[in-house]
Write a protein that holds these residues in place. Structure first.
Motif, mmCIF file in Angstrom:
data_model
loop_
_atom_site.group_PDB
_atom_site.id
_atom_site.type_symbol
_atom_site.label_atom_id
_atom_site.label_comp_id
_atom_site.label_asym_id
_atom_site.label_seq_id
_atom_site.Cartn_x
_atom_site.Cartn_y
_atom_site.Cartn_z
ATOM 1 N N LYS A 77 10.978 5.559 -4.364
ATOM 2 C CA LYS A 77 10.060 5.749 -3.281
ATOM 3 C C LYS A 77 11.392 4.307 -2.210
ATOM 4 O O LYS A 77 11.113 3.700 -1.782
ATOM 5 C CB LYS A 77 9.416 4.050 -3.911
ATOM 6 C CG LYS A 77 7.982 5.016 -5.058
ATOM 7 C CD LYS A 77 7.673 3.833 -5.501
ATOM 8 C CE LYS A 77 6.675 4.140 -6.348
ATOM 9 N NZ LYS A 77 6.525 3.074 -7.340
ATOM 10 N N PHE A 78 12.744 4.992 -3.118
ATOM 11 C CA PHE A 78 13.923 2.991 -2.458
ATOM 12 C C PHE A 78 14.357 4.178 -1.650
ATOM 13 O O PHE A 78 14.258 3.327 0.063
ATOM 14 C CB PHE A 78 14.702 2.794 -3.905
ATOM 15 C CG PHE A 78 16.049 2.021 -2.425
ATOM 16 C CD1 PHE A 78 15.692 1.444 -2.594
ATOM 17 C CD2 PHE A 78 17.262 3.348 -2.693
ATOM 18 C CE1 PHE A 78 17.306 0.628 -1.781
ATOM 19 C CE2 PHE A 78 18.208 2.328 -2.026
ATOM 20 C CZ PHE A 78 18.103 1.163 -1.741
ATOM 21 N N SER A 111 2.986 5.853 -5.981
ATOM 22 C CA SER A 111 2.593 6.137 -7.006
ATOM 23 C C SER A 111 2.003 6.742 -7.800
ATOM 24 O O SER A 111 1.819 7.838 -8.486
ATOM 25 C CB SER A 111 2.544 4.986 -7.760
ATOM 26 O OG SER A 111 3.790 3.661 -7.725
ATOM 27 N N ILE A 112 0.517 7.163 -6.704
ATOM 28 C CA ILE A 112 0.185 8.146 -6.761
ATOM 29 C C ILE A 112 0.371 9.268 -6.373
ATOM 30 O O ILE A 112 -0.233 10.563 -7.302
ATOM 31 C CB ILE A 112 -1.219 7.828 -6.024
ATOM 32 C CG1 ILE A 112 -2.201 6.417 -6.682
ATOM 33 C CG2 ILE A 112 -2.215 8.985 -6.063
ATOM 34 C CD1 ILE A 112 -3.391 5.558 -5.165
ATOM 35 N N ASP A 113 1.127 9.389 -5.764
ATOM 36 C CA ASP A 113 1.875 10.929 -5.006
ATOM 37 C C ASP A 113 2.845 11.064 -6.150
ATOM 38 O O ASP A 113 3.003 11.879 -6.164
ATOM 39 C CB ASP A 113 2.484 11.177 -3.270
ATOM 40 C CG ASP A 113 1.005 11.097 -2.440
ATOM 41 O OD1 ASP A 113 -0.467 10.920 -3.146
ATOM 42 O OD2 ASP A 113 2.012 10.554 -1.819
ATOM 43 N N GLU A 160 0.725 -0.731 0.262
ATOM 44 C CA GLU A 160 -0.112 0.069 0.242
ATOM 45 C C GLU A 160 1.195 1.316 -0.155
ATOM 46 O O GLU A 160 0.563 2.378 -0.659
ATOM 47 C CB GLU A 160 -0.704 0.334 1.150
ATOM 48 C CG GLU A 160 -1.680 -1.276 1.575
ATOM 49 C CD GLU A 160 -1.242 -2.489 1.353
ATOM 50 O OE1 GLU A 160 0.048 -2.319 2.249
ATOM 51 O OE2 GLU A 160 -1.958 -3.723 2.011
ATOM 52 N N LEU A 161 2.145 1.127 0.726
ATOM 53 C CA LEU A 161 2.735 2.097 0.750
ATOM 54 C C LEU A 161 3.445 2.454 -0.439
ATOM 55 O O LEU A 161 3.258 4.187 -1.276
ATOM 56 C CB LEU A 161 4.212 2.019 1.386
ATOM 57 C CG LEU A 161 3.376 1.879 3.486
ATOM 58 C CD1 LEU A 161 4.937 1.369 3.494
ATOM 59 C CD2 LEU A 161 2.909 3.345 3.404
ATOM 60 N N TYR A 162 3.721 1.942 -1.319
ATOM 61 C CA TYR A 162 4.359 1.897 -2.571
ATOM 62 C C TYR A 162 3.206 2.165 -3.889
ATOM 63 O O TYR A 162 3.355 3.565 -4.340
ATOM 64 C CB TYR A 162 5.020 0.813 -3.662
ATOM 65 C CG TYR A 162 5.624 0.069 -2.174
ATOM 66 C CD1 TYR A 162 7.090 0.925 -2.923
ATOM 67 C CD2 TYR A 162 6.033 -0.259 -1.613
ATOM 68 C CE1 TYR A 162 8.640 0.448 -1.960
ATOM 69 C CE2 TYR A 162 7.426 -1.475 -0.510
ATOM 70 C CZ TYR A 162 8.918 0.121 -0.657
ATOM 71 O OH TYR A 162 9.311 -0.846 -0.114
ATOM 72 N N GLU A 163 2.188 1.699 -3.532
ATOM 73 C CA GLU A 163 0.726 2.227 -4.733
ATOM 74 C C GLU A 163 0.690 3.320 -4.250
ATOM 75 O O GLU A 163 0.262 4.403 -5.021
ATOM 76 C CB GLU A 163 -0.501 1.300 -4.124
ATOM 77 C CG GLU A 163 0.108 -0.465 -4.673
ATOM 78 C CD GLU A 163 -1.184 -0.786 -4.012
ATOM 79 O OE1 GLU A 163 -1.973 -0.472 -3.846
ATOM 80 O OE2 GLU A 163 -1.206 -2.139 -4.274
#
Length: 207
Positions: free
Chosen positions: A113-114, A104-106, A98-101
Motif C-alpha cells: 500500500k505504501f 486490502s480487498i485485493d 477507498e484506495l486503501y480499502e
C-alpha cells in the motif's frame, strides 16, 4: 515522512506526541540555538544520557570541530521537522480511503500500500518539502549563529552560507563579495524551485 505516517494513525497519546513534535515551531530560532548550546556542552543533557549508552564518552560538542557539525545538523533537523511533518500529515489525511480499502480487498499488505498508493500520491508533497528544506538550509542563520556563539566555529562547523555572507559583509566589510554571495544563494534557490516545479507540474499533467 515516517514520523508523519506514524502520527497519522490514531492511538493513545498521539495528540501529546504531535504537540511535542510541533513545539519547535513555536520557539524562536535564536532560542533554539541557545537551548542546543546548553544541551551540547560538556556537562549538558546530551552527555548525561550518553553516559548510560557509552560510559566515558563525553565530548565537548560545541567547542570541538569534530562534533560541532553533528550538533548543528541535529539542530537543523529539530528546527525543520515540524513544518515538513505538517505538510506530510495534512496530505496523508487527504488521501482517499477507498484506495486503501480496495487494496486490502485485493490482498495488498502494508508495504505494498505504501509503495503503490501512498508514495506515488505523496510525490507533490515530497517535492514541496524538498524545496522548502533546501531554501531554509540555504538561508539558515539565527540558530547556527547562536550555537556557534557568533563565531561560525569552531572550525567553521556552524558557518552556513547566510552566516558566511554576514561575516563577509559586516565583519570583513567586503560588500561587493557579500552581494555576490547573496546573489549566488538566490540563484541556487531559484534553480531548486524551478526543477521541483517542473517535477510537480509533470506529476499533475500525468494525473
Amino acid at each position: 515522512l515516517l514520523l508523519s505516517l506514524l502520527l497519522s494513525k490514531r492511538f493513545p497519546g498521539v495528540t501529546v506526541i504531535r504537540f511535542l513534535v510541533m513545539l519547535p515551531m513555536a520557539t524562536m530560532p535564536a532560542m533554539m540555538g541557545m537551548i542546543f548550546y546548553y544541551y551540547f556542552t560538556k556537562d549538558g543533557l546530551v552527555n548525561y544520557f550518553l553516559q548510560f549508552l557509552i560510559p566515558g564518552f563525553a565530548p565537548n560538542w560545541v567547542f570541538d570541530p569534530q562534533y560541532v557539525l553533528l550538533a548543528a545538523i541535529l539542530l537543523t533537523i529539530w528546527e525543520g521537522t515540524p513544518f515538513l511533518m505538517i505538510i506530510f500529515l495534512s496530505w496523508l489525511q487527504s488521501l482517499p480511503s477507498e484506495l486503501y480499502e480496495q487494496a486490502s480487498i485485493d490482498g495488498a499488505g502494508i508495504f505494498q500500500k505504501f509503495r503503490y498508493i501512498t508514495l506515488p500520491l505523496l510525490q507533490p508533497a515530497i517535492a514541496y518539502n524538498i524545496m522548502v528544506a533546501t531554501i531554509s538550509n540555504l538561508q539558515a542563520f539565527d540558530a547556527p549563529y547562536v550555537l556557534g556563539q557568533g563565531t561560525g566555529g569552531p572550525g567553521f562547523g556552524t558557518t552556513t552560507l547566510a552566516i558566511d555572507v554576514y561575516f563577509t559583509g559586516f565583519v570583513d566589510l567586503r560588500f561587493g563579495l557579500c552581494c555576490a554571495k547573496a546573489v549566488i544563494i538566490l540563484i541556487l534557490s531559484w534553480i531548486v524551485v524551478l526543477l521541483l516545479w517542473r517535477r510537480v507540474r509533470g506529476l499533475y499533467a500525468i494525473q
